[in-house]
Write a protein that holds these residues in place. Sequence first.
Motif, mmCIF file in Angstrom:
data_model
loop_
_atom_site.group_PDB
_atom_site.id
_atom_site.type_symbol
_atom_site.label_atom_id
_atom_site.label_comp_id
_atom_site.label_asym_id
_atom_site.label_seq_id
_atom_site.Cartn_x
_atom_site.Cartn_y
_atom_site.Cartn_z
ATOM 1 N N GLN A 189 -3.482 -6.099 6.466
ATOM 2 C CA GLN A 189 -2.196 -6.125 7.158
ATOM 3 C C GLN A 189 -1.294 -4.985 6.672
ATOM 4 N N ALA A 190 -1.311 -4.732 5.360
ATOM 5 C CA ALA A 190 -0.502 -3.651 4.801
ATOM 6 C C ALA A 190 -0.962 -2.303 5.357
ATOM 7 N N ALA A 191 -2.286 -2.102 5.427
ATOM 8 C CA ALA A 191 -2.825 -0.851 5.973
ATOM 9 C C ALA A 191 -2.439 -0.687 7.438
ATOM 10 N N ARG A 192 -2.502 -1.785 8.181
ATOM 11 C CA ARG A 192 -2.119 -1.748 9.602
ATOM 12 C C ARG A 192 -0.635 -1.389 9.767
ATOM 13 N N VAL B 12 0.855 -1.181 0.000
ATOM 14 C CA VAL B 12 0.000 0.000 0.000
ATOM 15 C C VAL B 12 0.892 1.233 0.000
ATOM 16 N N LYS B 13 0.507 2.217 -0.806
ATOM 17 C CA LYS B 13 1.316 3.416 -0.961
ATOM 18 C C LYS B 13 0.431 4.650 -0.837
ATOM 19 N N VAL B 14 0.898 5.630 -0.089
ATOM 20 C CA VAL B 14 0.257 6.939 -0.053
ATOM 21 C C VAL B 14 1.273 7.929 -0.608
ATOM 22 N N GLN B 15 0.882 8.593 -1.680
ATOM 23 C CA GLN B 15 1.798 9.486 -2.384
ATOM 24 C C GLN B 15 2.400 10.534 -1.444
ATOM 25 N N LYS B 16 3.737 10.704 -1.566
ATOM 26 C CA LYS B 16 4.510 11.686 -0.800
ATOM 27 C C LYS B 16 4.564 11.381 0.697
ATOM 28 N N VAL B 17 4.178 10.149 1.063
ATOM 29 C CA VAL B 17 4.293 9.735 2.469
ATOM 30 C C VAL B 17 5.180 8.500 2.585
ATOM 31 N N GLY B 18 4.783 7.396 1.938
ATOM 32 C CA GLY B 18 5.559 6.169 2.021
ATOM 33 C C GLY B 18 4.731 4.964 1.657
ATOM 34 N N GLU B 19 5.244 3.785 1.966
ATOM 35 C CA GLU B 19 4.557 2.540 1.624
ATOM 36 C C GLU B 19 4.842 1.478 2.677
ATOM 37 N N ALA B 20 4.014 0.448 2.659
ATOM 38 C CA ALA B 20 4.179 -0.674 3.590
ATOM 39 C C ALA B 20 3.606 -1.923 2.932
#
Length: 223
Positions: free
Chosen positions: A213-216, A192-200
């Motif tokens: 799980q990725a969102a968590r 999961v990615k949020v632009q200009k923030v990061g990913e997990a």
Amino acid sequence: MSALAPETREWLAENGFTVRDEARWFAALTHGSMGERQDYERLEFLGDRVLGLSIADWLYAQSDAPEGKLAQRLNAIVSRQMCAQIARGIGLPPHVRISRQASSDGGRDSDNILGDVMEALLGAEFLDNGFDASRKLVHLLWRPALESGAGKSKHPKSALQEWAAGNQRKPPEYELVERSGPDHAARFTVRVKVQKVGEAEGTANSKQEAEKQAAREFMEKFG
């Protein structure tokens, strides 16, 4: 006629199931890898509805929460992950009839398979003993989940969506980056990615659980 092993019949009785049509329960415990004429799939379809109505009835009677909160709890309590957790708690895995190959691939401890078999057993209970008996059994087996407050906290994906909006970011983007293992014991990895923030990333037995799980993980890193 398909016969249940004596230890399996005893195990069913100990956990509140009442066996009448033995062939039906034999099918409920049989995975498709066995190649037999009947397996658990049709009974799982029915048991899923029995479980959903039983839990919805309980939540409606026990709470005056609005529809959205009721739906949130319902989804958590009837989830595949929760069904598999209940299955392990009552000792289901050794009683699943599954091929040697599927078992060696991890099928006997798969959330998908255990969750499906758990629902199939509820389908068999409903056909053999009616809805009232099935509902009582659901309330008995799911009581720890019902009383623990499962589902009261916000779904991780919803929490992330709201976090992104609250921080003036674009909505989260989910991407399936890997799928491994055989169909009955698949593992999914989602980023999961949020632009200009990061990913997990998150890994689980289903794409939906991997997204959760990725969102968590994202919220723990950046929230």
